[in-house]
Write an enzyme that holds these catalytic residues in place. Sequence first.
Site, short mmCIF file in Angstrom:
data_model
loop_
_atom_site.label_atom_id
_atom_site.label_comp_id
_atom_site.label_asym_id
_atom_site.label_seq_id
_atom_site.Cartn_x
_atom_site.Cartn_y
_atom_site.Cartn_z
N HIS A 47 0.82 -1.22 0.00
CA HIS A 47 0.00 0.00 0.00
C HIS A 47 0.86 1.27 0.00
CE1 HIS A 47 0.27 -0.19 4.57
NE2 HIS A 47 0.31 1.12 4.42
N SER A 80 3.95 1.95 8.65
CA SER A 80 3.71 1.06 7.53
C SER A 80 5.02 0.83 6.78
CB SER A 80 2.68 1.67 6.57
OG SER A 80 1.41 1.69 7.14
N ASP A 88 1.06 -7.74 2.14
CA ASP A 88 1.25 -6.30 1.99
C ASP A 88 2.74 -5.97 1.91
OD1 ASP A 88 0.91 -3.60 1.86
OD2 ASP A 88 -0.40 -3.44 3.60
#
Length: 720
Positions: free
Chosen positions: A85, A655, A222
């Site tokens: 992402h 992240s 991810d």
Amino acid sequence: MNIKSLLATSLLCLGFFSSGLPPEEGMYPLSELNRVDLKKAGLRISQEDIYSTTGKSSLVDALVNVGGCTGSFVSAQGLIITNHHCAFAAVQQASTPEHDYLNKGFVARGHEYEIEAKGLTCRITESYEDVSDQVLGAASQISDPASRLAVINNAMKHLAIEAEKRDPGIKAEVSEMFIGKTYVLFRYRIIRDVRLVYVPTRSIGEFGGETDNWVWPRHTGDFSFMRAYVGKDGKPAAYSKDNVPYRPKKFLKVNPAGTNEEDFVFILGYPGRTFRHRPADFISYQQNYLLPYTADLYEFENKAMEAAGKKDAATALRLATRIKRNANVMKNYRGKLQGLQGIGLINDKRKEDADLAAFIEKNPALKSRYGTLMTDINTLYKLIYSDAGRDMWLGQIYNSTSLLKVATTINGFKTELAMQTGGSRQNWFNDRLPALKKELDNIYSSFDAEADRRIFGRMLADASALPQNQRIAPVDRLMGAKTGQGADQLAGKLITESKLAERGAVLEDVLKSPDRLLALKDPLLDFARETDQLIARLKPEKDRRDGLLNKLMGDYVNVKEQFMKRSFIPDANSTLRLTYGYVRGYSPADATYMKPYTTIAGIFEKGASGNPDFVYPPQIKARWQAKDFGAFAKKDLNDVPVAFLYNMDTTGGNSGSPIMNADGELIGVNFDRAYGATINDYAWNEKYSRSIGVDIRYVLWVAQKIDQADFLLREMGIRI
């Protein structure tokens, strides 16, 4: 949970809390690592190996801030691993209906095939220096709140400029560690040429979609790989085919063996913002105003954009990044609301603030200096509450409607252009036109007229419903002048008839010459200009409040540290931090226990539901049925672990952070938190705060078995 695991958990919990570390303070700046005994917690390497104070290469040299996320170097050739992402926007920009890398994935089997990651840069932390005395000293004799804050901001800017003059090769930035109290100058190396290397198919990288977002158990791959490039002289340079891979001072060793339950793990990363050291009034503003308003607005925006995206694949691609970002914030904010209400944080903070006020009252020295602190904070927040609706609307209007962002951008350029005289006007125009076109082109890249119409209609309706003391004059003028038209009708007319709706006409015709631009008339330009004028009129009061808040929050932390007899770890602010913990499951509700690992088998269980968020590539099932796990199975699971849980303290910006074991080896990539942990921004608790990472064994398995990217495994030094 078996008896052995329960005993291990109990012993580790005792070790954690007996170390004397306050569990809510887990995002340690480099300057604060001396306050935590990582050896006692389970670290096997030295803390000097994490961050060296003597200048030798250490793990922090392998860390990068990329696109607002964290990444880490995993090879000597500038290879970076981060989240899927985090690369999403760059992949979207590189995609077309003919080359749909966003949905189908991308593998560059040689450096020459790597694609420019437009809009992404790498920021590497070089060094830091406490400059609190210089910043606060500049404002020590100033009592006016707005003037004081302006001087502080100017001092921060000046220190950064001076640092860049001393070393033109770095980007300097002064970060506020504690509002109104502590300031640190960071020096960064910026790499401007970043390229996409390997991005798995969207059905792997985004498996579970919004259904699973912020939810455990997760089965999301991810991850993505990029590469940093520099000029042949080794210095940062803009994208060029002649550039060469960057050679980092340090890269992380990837350990394909992964982890086991209760293993010590730690993260280095760039967490965004937390607000642990704020009073009850701040939490009340979040819970009662900002979080619900933003979540509801983003839900509406996404429905409008999703409807527009059904027209064709190109529109869906254009809007994909914005939809994903909105959805992520929306679910995060609703998780925060649920968490805040569930733990009653406002009530806890009010009690804490009352105890603090009593502590001040009992101490004559504190009373003389801070006697009105708590009432001053309360008075200020009452003002903030009184026009919260208008301020939130003004904060969202240009983010919500693309053509209004185009309008305010053009207005700003026109204003400066009109100030130029004679022959200098054309030169000024020519010099700045490329940057303007690039900025406008970026806005148009996610523009859709129908989505804009619906969203602008919602914004006009919201403004029309504000109370009398919060009226938006430009909206009142529009709505009053168009009697008989509702907000949706008016928005549709303005968007449809605006000259700004034609991207080509604006970029190629309107911007052809200074005269054409200055002659441009458009209702959206008028509306944006009036809105900007309103913002400008409100700015002095906003500056006064911000200045007062800066001083009050500095005082609040000062006296609270005396009250609690300890100093705090600064809130996260996108600067490099360390957090540590253990691979560990948890009980989010009565009579439930969530195990810390998920496996490939769980992908098929979710896929059987028929939910389109749970579609997966058929090769995964074929490999799994053949038990073709390679070297990546976890023996006690007899499967490849996909994702795992740990009790580390993370937030947005973490992240892509590398998850490392006790030896400083990469064993996963952080990408999310469990739903109950969305309130980490305000409070952390071992009971409910769990973060989620993709297991390195799944990353390597997908790379080798699904996408035949064995070359990446070899580059990372993995001999399988």
